[in-house]
Design a protein around this motif. Structure first.
Motif, PDB file in Angstrom:
ATOM      1  N   ARG A   1     -16.588  12.703 -20.720  1.00  0.00           N
ATOM      2  CA  ARG A   1     -15.507  11.716 -20.830  1.00  0.00           C
ATOM      3  C   ARG A   1     -14.113  12.328 -20.802  1.00  0.00           C
ATOM      4  N   ASN A   2     -13.986  13.579 -21.204  1.00  0.00           N
ATOM      5  CA  ASN A   2     -12.695  14.256 -21.197  1.00  0.00           C
ATOM      6  C   ASN A   2     -12.648  15.205 -20.002  1.00  0.00           C
ATOM      7  N   ILE A   3     -11.922  14.810 -18.969  1.00  0.00           N
ATOM      8  CA  ILE A   3     -11.973  15.533 -17.703  1.00  0.00           C
ATOM      9  C   ILE A   3     -10.593  16.030 -17.298  1.00  0.00           C
ATOM     10  N   TRP A   4     -10.547  17.295 -16.922  1.00  0.00           N
ATOM     11  CA  TRP A   4      -9.365  17.908 -16.325  1.00  0.00           C
ATOM     12  C   TRP A   4      -9.659  18.058 -14.833  1.00  0.00           C
ATOM     13  N   VAL A   5      -8.955  17.291 -14.013  1.00  0.00           N
ATOM     14  CA  VAL A   5      -9.157  17.318 -12.563  1.00  0.00           C
ATOM     15  C   VAL A   5      -8.134  18.250 -11.927  1.00  0.00           C
ATOM     16  N   GLU A   6      -8.627  19.157 -11.120  1.00  0.00           N
ATOM     17  CA  GLU A   6      -7.759  20.109 -10.439  1.00  0.00           C
ATOM     18  C   GLU A   6      -8.000  20.004  -8.942  1.00  0.00           C
ATOM     19  N   LEU A   7      -6.945  19.842  -8.162  1.00  0.00           N
ATOM     20  CA  LEU A   7      -7.070  19.773  -6.708  1.00  0.00           C
ATOM     21  C   LEU A   7      -5.902  20.512  -6.059  1.00  0.00           C
ATOM     22  N   ASP A   8      -6.118  20.943  -4.817  1.00  0.00           N
ATOM     23  CA  ASP A   8      -5.122  21.792  -4.160  1.00  0.00           C
ATOM     24  C   ASP A   8      -4.310  21.055  -3.090  1.00  0.00           C
ATOM     25  N   ALA A   9      -4.231  19.735  -3.184  1.00  0.00           N
ATOM     26  CA  ALA A   9      -3.448  18.934  -2.241  1.00  0.00           C
ATOM     27  C   ALA A   9      -2.382  18.182  -3.031  1.00  0.00           C
ATOM     28  N   SER A  10      -1.135  18.661  -2.977  1.00  0.00           N
ATOM     29  CA  SER A  10      -0.066  18.047  -3.768  1.00  0.00           C
ATOM     30  C   SER A  10       0.215  16.612  -3.334  1.00  0.00           C
ATOM     31  N   ALA A  11       0.073  16.328  -2.032  1.00  0.00           N
ATOM     32  CA  ALA A  11       0.312  14.966  -1.550  1.00  0.00           C
ATOM     33  C   ALA A  11      -0.718  13.997  -2.120  1.00  0.00           C
TER      34      ALA A  11
ATOM     35  N   LYS B   1     -10.011   5.856 -14.916  1.00  0.00           N
ATOM     36  CA  LYS B   1      -8.945   6.340 -15.803  1.00  0.00           C
ATOM     37  C   LYS B   1      -8.851   5.497 -17.066  1.00  0.00           C
ATOM     38  N   ARG B   2      -9.194   4.227 -16.966  1.00  0.00           N
ATOM     39  CA  ARG B   2      -9.151   3.345 -18.136  1.00  0.00           C
ATOM     40  C   ARG B   2     -10.300   3.632 -19.103  1.00  0.00           C
ATOM     41  N   LYS B   3     -11.411   4.158 -18.574  1.00  0.00           N
ATOM     42  CA  LYS B   3     -12.590   4.401 -19.405  1.00  0.00           C
ATOM     43  C   LYS B   3     -12.686   5.844 -19.888  1.00  0.00           C
ATOM     44  N   MET B   4     -11.958   6.752 -19.243  1.00  0.00           N
ATOM     45  CA  MET B   4     -12.080   8.171 -19.544  1.00  0.00           C
ATOM     46  C   MET B   4     -10.712   8.769 -19.866  1.00  0.00           C
ATOM     47  N   ASN B   5     -10.745   9.930 -20.488  1.00  0.00           N
ATOM     48  CA  ASN B   5      -9.527  10.690 -20.729  1.00  0.00           C
ATOM     49  C   ASN B   5      -9.390  11.711 -19.600  1.00  0.00           C
ATOM     50  N   ILE B   6      -8.511  11.436 -18.624  1.00  0.00           N
ATOM     51  CA  ILE B   6      -8.420  12.249 -17.411  1.00  0.00           C
ATOM     52  C   ILE B   6      -7.024  12.833 -17.273  1.00  0.00           C
ATOM     53  N   HIS B   7      -6.981  14.123 -16.986  1.00  0.00           N
ATOM     54  CA  HIS B   7      -5.718  14.828 -16.762  1.00  0.00           C
ATOM     55  C   HIS B   7      -5.768  15.458 -15.376  1.00  0.00           C
ATOM     56  N   PHE B   8      -4.735  15.247 -14.569  1.00  0.00           N
ATOM     57  CA  PHE B   8      -4.694  15.760 -13.199  1.00  0.00           C
ATOM     58  C   PHE B   8      -3.660  16.878 -13.079  1.00  0.00           C
ATOM     59  N   THR B   9      -4.032  17.948 -12.388  1.00  0.00           N
ATOM     60  CA  THR B   9      -3.072  19.018 -12.108  1.00  0.00           C
ATOM     61  C   THR B   9      -3.297  19.565 -10.697  1.00  0.00           C
ATOM     62  N   TYR B  10      -2.246  20.191 -10.191  1.00  0.00           N
ATOM     63  CA  TYR B  10      -2.297  20.847  -8.876  1.00  0.00           C
ATOM     64  C   TYR B  10      -2.641  22.322  -9.069  1.00  0.00           C
ATOM     65  N   VAL B  11      -3.386  22.880  -8.128  1.00  0.00           N
ATOM     66  CA  VAL B  11      -3.722  24.298  -8.167  1.00  0.00           C
ATOM     67  C   VAL B  11      -3.645  24.842  -6.739  1.00  0.00           C
TER      68      VAL B  11
ATOM     69  N   GLY C   1     -16.375  12.868  -7.848  1.00  0.00           N
ATOM     70  CA  GLY C   1     -16.512  13.775  -8.981  1.00  0.00           C
ATOM     71  C   GLY C   1     -16.352  13.067 -10.313  1.00  0.00           C
ATOM     72  N   LEU C   2     -15.406  12.133 -10.391  1.00  0.00           N
ATOM     73  CA  LEU C   2     -15.203  11.387 -11.633  1.00  0.00           C
ATOM     74  C   LEU C   2     -16.386  10.476 -11.938  1.00  0.00           C
ATOM     75  N   HIS C   3     -16.966   9.864 -10.907  1.00  0.00           N
ATOM     76  CA  HIS C   3     -18.144   9.021 -11.123  1.00  0.00           C
ATOM     77  C   HIS C   3     -19.313   9.856 -11.637  1.00  0.00           C
ATOM     78  N   LEU C   4     -19.494  11.045 -11.088  1.00  0.00           N
ATOM     79  CA  LEU C   4     -20.578  11.914 -11.557  1.00  0.00           C
ATOM     80  C   LEU C   4     -20.322  12.369 -12.989  1.00  0.00           C
ATOM     81  N   ALA C   5     -19.073  12.629 -13.313  1.00  0.00           N
ATOM     82  CA  ALA C   5     -18.736  13.013 -14.684  1.00  0.00           C
ATOM     83  C   ALA C   5     -19.083  11.876 -15.652  1.00  0.00           C
ATOM     84  N   TRP C   6     -18.709  10.668 -15.287  1.00  0.00           N
ATOM     85  CA  TRP C   6     -19.013   9.501 -16.128  1.00  0.00           C
ATOM     86  C   TRP C   6     -20.515   9.315 -16.291  1.00  0.00           C
TER      87      TRP C   6
END
Length: 214
Positions: free
Chosen positions: A121-131, A156-166, A111-116
């Motif tokens: 460039r400013n991506i909020w990543v949400e996933l449902d696996a806390s591990a 992560k070095r090239k983009m502004n990425i924020h990760f959260t759990y949902v 997903g991040l590669h497709l976004a790039w």
């Protein structure tokens, strides 16, 4: 008489160990009044779950992975949406036979590669696996994940990425895509939502889901 018929109907559905507390969710008091007892007395507490749109100028990537038997045919899926909830693209990839964790990490990386590639460039990543979220944030994991973690680190070095759990209940379109590919055994990029995917996206935005936790 009508009450007795309702009880009789429920009793005909019953089989040893057939009903559990989770089946009643918020209606445990009703279950107890008609004679069902459970080992756990904890009542379910509903949590409101819904998809949150990102702020303007940020794009949201929801992703998920799935694996049959947790070491069988595996799939990764996800979608990118804007601040109005519009789907910009979706994807699903068949990732051969792997674990759920590998499929989840693959989905994030893909997903991040497709976004790039599409200029987001400013991506909020949400996933449902806390591990999996812990593995990404700490960059600690099994050696089998290192190539994926290295790829994510570079992005992560090239983009502004924020990760959260949902909760999974607020990640249903991505869950649908990941599970579909386990049966389709193919890859695809979807530029426009149709059918069930379109319905899930609309439902995600308009109607909250409930998660019941004891």
């Amino acid at each position: 008489m009508q009450h007795d018929l309702h009880v009789l109907y429920l009793w005909t559905l019953y089989k040893p160990n057939g009903f559990k507390a989770v089946h009643w969710r918020g209606d445990l008091l009703v279950a107890k009044r008609i004679g069902f007892t459970f080992h756990s007395t904890a009542e379910a507490n509903p949590i409101l779950c819904h998809w949150l749109p990102p702020p303007h100028g940020i794009w949201k990537l929801n992703c998920d992975g799935a694996s049959k038997s947790n070491l069988g045919p595996s799939g990764a899926g996800g979608l990118i949406r804007d601040s109005r909830g519009r789907m910009l693209l979706a994807f699903y990839d068949f990732v051969s036979e792997h674990t759920n964790t590998f499929a989840e990490l693959y989905a994030v990386n893909r997903g991040l590669h497709l976004a790039w590639q599409n200029g987001y460039r400013n991506i909020w990543v949400e996933l449902d696996a806390s591990a999996v979220l812990w593995i990404i944030l700490t960059e600690r994991g099994d050696w089998r994940f290192q190539s994926l973690l290295t790829s994510i680190r570079r992005l992560k070095r090239k983009m502004n990425i924020h990760f959260t759990y949902v909760y999974r209940e607020a990640n249903q379109p991505a869950d649908f895509l990941a599970n579909c590919v386990c049966n389709l055994l193919e890859d695809a990029i979807i530029p426009q939502a149709h059918g069930l995917l379109a319905s899930l996206i609309k439902f995600d935005i308009l109607f909250p889901s409930f998660r019941f936790c004891s």
